[in-house]
Scaffold this motif. Sequence first.
Motif, PDB file in Angstrom:
ATOM      1  N   GLY A  45       0.812  -1.039   0.070  1.00 33.61           N
ATOM      2  CA  GLY A  45       0.128  -0.107  -0.037  1.00 33.61           C
ATOM      3  C   GLY A  45       0.913   1.385   0.012  1.00 33.61           C
ATOM      4  N   ALA A  46       1.896   1.372  -0.765  1.00 29.79           N
ATOM      5  CA  ALA A  46       2.434   2.522  -0.912  1.00 29.79           C
ATOM      6  C   ALA A  46       1.905   3.619  -1.741  1.00 29.79           C
ATOM      7  CB  ALA A  46       4.149   2.408  -1.229  1.00 29.79           C
ATOM      8  N   ILE A  47       2.139   4.720  -1.635  1.00 28.53           N
ATOM      9  CA  ILE A  47       1.394   5.601  -2.424  1.00 28.53           C
ATOM     10  C   ILE A  47       2.228   5.578  -3.858  1.00 28.53           C
ATOM     11  CG2 ILE A  47       1.384   8.317  -2.927  1.00 28.53           C
ATOM     12  CD1 ILE A  47       1.399   8.697  -0.025  1.00 28.53           C
ATOM     13  N   GLU A  48       1.167   5.667  -4.870  1.00 26.81           N
ATOM     14  CA  GLU A  48       1.526   5.381  -6.261  1.00 26.81           C
ATOM     15  C   GLU A  48       1.121   6.467  -6.967  1.00 26.81           C
ATOM     16  OE1 GLU A  48      -0.643   2.294  -7.982  1.00 26.81           O
ATOM     17  OE2 GLU A  48       0.188   0.579  -6.380  1.00 26.81           O
ATOM     18  N   ILE A  49       1.937   6.855  -8.049  1.00 27.68           N
ATOM     19  CA  ILE A  49       1.635   8.272  -8.627  1.00 27.68           C
ATOM     20  C   ILE A  49       0.977   7.880  -9.909  1.00 27.68           C
ATOM     21  CG2 ILE A  49       2.943  10.006  -9.718  1.00 27.68           C
ATOM     22  CD1 ILE A  49       3.172  10.008  -6.889  1.00 27.68           C
ATOM     23  N   THR A  50      -0.159   8.487 -10.365  1.00 26.16           N
ATOM     24  CA  THR A  50      -0.784   8.014 -11.763  1.00 26.16           C
ATOM     25  C   THR A  50      -0.749   9.417 -12.570  1.00 26.16           C
ATOM     26  OG1 THR A  50      -3.012   7.521 -12.619  1.00 26.16           O
ATOM     27  CG2 THR A  50      -2.788   8.760 -10.562  1.00 26.16           C
ATOM     28  N   ASP A  51      -1.017   9.069 -14.048  1.00 22.99           N
ATOM     29  CA  ASP A  51      -1.193  10.240 -14.778  1.00 22.99           C
ATOM     30  C   ASP A  51      -2.377  10.262 -15.379  1.00 22.99           C
ATOM     31  OD1 ASP A  51      -1.392   7.945 -16.320  1.00 22.99           O
ATOM     32  OD2 ASP A  51       0.297   8.385 -17.823  1.00 22.99           O
ATOM     33  N   ARG A  52      -3.458   9.481 -14.609  1.00 18.39           N
ATOM     34  CA  ARG A  52      -4.845   9.629 -14.856  1.00 18.39           C
ATOM     35  C   ARG A  52      -5.595  10.666 -14.032  1.00 18.39           C
ATOM     36  NH1 ARG A  52      -4.460   4.303 -14.081  1.00 18.39           N
ATOM     37  NH2 ARG A  52      -5.369   4.164 -12.171  1.00 18.39           N
ATOM     38  N   LEU A  53      -5.568  12.027 -14.555  1.00 19.49           N
ATOM     39  CA  LEU A  53      -5.905  13.205 -13.835  1.00 19.49           C
ATOM     40  C   LEU A  53      -7.347  13.006 -13.381  1.00 19.49           C
ATOM     41  CD1 LEU A  53      -3.701  15.803 -15.487  1.00 19.49           C
ATOM     42  CD2 LEU A  53      -3.110  14.431 -13.522  1.00 19.49           C
ATOM     43  N   LEU A  54      -7.838  14.004 -12.380  1.00 20.83           N
ATOM     44  CA  LEU A  54      -9.195  13.922 -12.016  1.00 20.83           C
ATOM     45  C   LEU A  54      -9.648  15.183 -12.757  1.00 20.83           C
ATOM     46  CD1 LEU A  54      -8.719  13.917  -8.121  1.00 20.83           C
ATOM     47  CD2 LEU A  54      -9.518  12.194  -9.750  1.00 20.83           C
ATOM     48  N   ARG A  57      -8.936  18.973 -12.657  1.00 19.15           N
ATOM     49  CA  ARG A  57      -7.690  19.339 -12.648  1.00 19.15           C
ATOM     50  C   ARG A  57      -7.109  20.143 -13.831  1.00 19.15           C
ATOM     51  NH1 ARG A  57      -3.662  16.569  -9.270  1.00 19.15           N
ATOM     52  NH2 ARG A  57      -2.153  17.366 -10.881  1.00 19.15           N
TER      53      ARG A  57
END
Lengths: 856, 206
Positions: A45-54, A57
């Motif tokens: 459960g580490a924080i992930e980075i995504t390029d799927r923007l809300l 944004r």
Amino acid sequence: MTRDAASPPTANPDPTGGSRDGWRLSRRDLLRLGAMAAVAVGGVGAIEITDRLLDDRTGDSTPEATRIPSMCQMCTTACGIIGHVANGRLLKITGNPKDPNSQGAVCAKGVAGPSVLYDPFRMLYPLKRVGERGSGRWRRITWEEAYDEIATRLREIRDRGKPEEFAFQQGRNRSSDIVSRFLNAYGTPSHFNHRALCSANRRAAIATTIGESDWDLGDFENSRYVLNFGSNWAEAHQGHIPVAIRMMRAREKGARLVTFETRMSNTAALSDEWFCVKPGTDGLIALAMANVICREGLWDRTWLETWSNYPPDKILEHVAQYTPARAEQESGVPATTIERIAREFAAAAPECTTICNRGSQAHRNGYYNDRAITMLNALVGNMGKRGGWCWHPRSSWDKKAIPEPEPVPDKPTARSIIAEAKDWPLANAFAGKMKVAEIIYLWIREGRQKISALMTYNADTAWSWPEAQLVRGVLQDEKLIPFHVCIDVMYSETSHLADIILPWATYLERWDIDARPPQGLVDYVSLRQPVVPPRGESKDIREIFPELARRIGGGMEAYFPWATTEEYLEEYFRPVPGGFARMRADGVWMDPTKKPHYEPHTKPLTAAELDGAAEDAETGIIYKGADSKTGEPVAIGIRIGGVALRGFLTPSRKVEIYSDFVVEKGKAAGREVHPLPVYEPIPSHQREFPDDHLIMTSYKINVHNAHRTMQSKWLQEISHTNPALLNRATADKLGIGDGDWIEVTSFRPLDPAVPMGDGSELGTLRTRVRLTEGVHPLVIAIAHNAGRSVGGAYATNGKDDAAIPGYGEAADPDLDRLWWRGAISVPQNDILPIYPDPVAGGQAYHDTVVRIRKVG
Amino acid sequence: MSPEHDAAALLRANTAVLRLAARLFAREVDAPLYGRMLATDIRWGTGHPLVDAPDATRDEAVILEDMAAEFCRLFIGPQPVCPPYASAWHGEVKLGGRPAHAVEALMVRHGVRPVIDSRDAVLEPDHISVELALLAHFREAAAADPTRTGERAAVRELLEQHIRPWSDGFLERVADAARMGPYEGIAVLLWNVLDDSTVPTASRLP
């Protein structure tokens, strides 16, 4: 690896230093430990980075700020505010011009709201204590865990048939609808407030006199002369901004302002004249003025004969004993001055008014002081008149026009000895709730009422209550308080002694329907709405209580049928034209057809009202129907000069200079209550004061409220110290110089009418002296909103890291700017005795006898 | 091992440390993570780098509760000993100050955002865990395709402007204040990763 792997890293205690000797790992070790880290972190459960923007944004980081109207709650005045929000963040707060009370003005406390909202040390997650109560050891828990544990505890108490054993201690509560709904649905009458620490004596005096309200709203803006007995409206009055803006407009139009106060407050400084009085003699000064007004025929005799329940000549007879000479002897104000001001006041009638507050009513004789002051207005016939002494029947919004959505639970049938406080005849004689806050924890300690669970809500009793150390002792004792849930924004002495802390949303993140006594004499209704979403996992009680009710069950849940707070408020605001949407847009609504509440007693009764009514031939009182509980006939008015009028809402339908009602209440409580305004000297002050014996008074610093603002970095930077104010002449006698250290030892009153009133020594504090001519020679004045030991480095002037077991120095580098570290900040509440006025129960904040001694 | 392999291994090790640190600073140690840490058969001197030696002999529920209290004391509060936000360490009066705006702007420029679990105690983008997760992400992306200069620039910007200005003080505080659990060990490990000379530094910037 160059570091000694068997020993822990040597961290540099100096945060500005850079020594990390022994931390350096070899490349081989780094690879080895990195591989270990990869194994450990995989799939946990580490924080992930995504390029799927809300969707929201946009990349635009500087949109125009949105203006969201709401209501302040940095103090009790509840001024209308505008939150300026951009990118979901509150940038600043300004006043809402549409608010009829504050009219767009906002004080220093109000603009400091963002410093509380975004405070780095705010409580943002539910916490459960891990170690001993008060050890300061906590762990984060989920709301599910918190709800389950609290609901289980409360359900057990209720199922046992002892709902009164669940006590709710509120501080400043602006969500009274939801609090009462929850407590009434649960069935507990143990709903404790802080009114006795605020305004109980004053409220009782006003309610005795006019019946209709317990809060005067002088029409200052239209007044020509204001007599102020100890109201610090420029800094700390309950109607602070709404009063201050009207006072200043009156001053601009030439109104005269005279202030009687033991200390030169900012209000005194804004006055035309300030008279430094001995504590507890305000009522005597007012009675001496009454003496002058009556004796010299300066009264409005016609008005008195019409509207007073006590004849003018009898009043003259009664006040004859209170001569200006006697008042001078006791208060220190020259008799000629008292006479002059009485004449000036009467000459300005009816465009004149009194205002009074803590300075006059927070005394052992506070009820009588304010009875006397209120009577002055009746004598000159200014009551209810433009520019005069006015009031409004509603202390909030019109609850008939905008009623609470059904189903509304009935009031509890269970009894609470503490809430009833029957030893004080007028504590619960009028509408409202329990009014002897000082004795709650004493009575719990004495075992007068068993408490199985305590919920504190925005109430730092462990610091802000008189004899706060007694409160702390009770809260620490798990036998007396087996379970304590604290709901608050900031960590405090009280939350320190909780079992579960629920992080409360600030007033900038939550909803309320709200309004304050209308200073413009037309009632209104306001909306407090979130200007930003709640931070972290903080929640408001409007979310907490419905969920607890559902989990406690047993029928409670039926009173919370709404899925959301918005849904509830949608229904609540339905009577407002434009409804909830309008309230969200404007923040406030006032019925444009309503007129200012001038002279309501002169309103003729309508034919419909008189239909079926009966009249008492002797008194002229008009009755209609019967009280559903007592069966007694209900008075609806009085015939005056042949006309059926509404009258005052007292038993006599007139202004009650003489009150049988309070006499009867006194008899029921076994205490004598005078029917007339009298001067009752404070027993423990009737003595010779040696040079080192003084009367300790308290006051609020203008940028702080009673308990919640010391954690604000902005406000604390402005004001963070409370040295003892001492008159130069007094100091000279004692050989004390400016800045000297003194020891202040307080004594309980020697007064059989006061709990523990044996004259014994209570407590000691050490502080430094600030010499001034701005305080009475017999007085030592100390601000009581200071002296925290818990609540963050800013609140405690850097002390809290040493005082919280197990906590190291706080790691906020802004502490480098804590230039006031170590400044004097002493907890006056710890050495203030529990000291209720024997009649109404209000705390005597200004009557404590102390001994001072130069030290160091 | 070839230099390429060595560099790749180091990258893997570094990003693993970054992600583990991001996880440990964001949320309490739970049973799965504790189990995985215990399972790593590795020693640092005489002990485990992340799990205190005496803990292995105690009931796991008690250990987890103690570690939860320690996490709370260090990072949650009341009055956290080690506030995990850059704003707090830069002397901003409020959380979510200029450092948070700057990280937010970086993410917007690069079209990324963090996926925050509801259990994570993360409120602002200048939380150490967000910054570390971003660093891990951009390092991997830059390594995967050396032509992607934007990611390399993001790594430099993160390190020089966002992380290193406060990470030393924060990690020293964590190591100094931590009484148990993995916090002291991860602080030292992370400090080495952030100090790793293989990472582009200001002196190597164009």
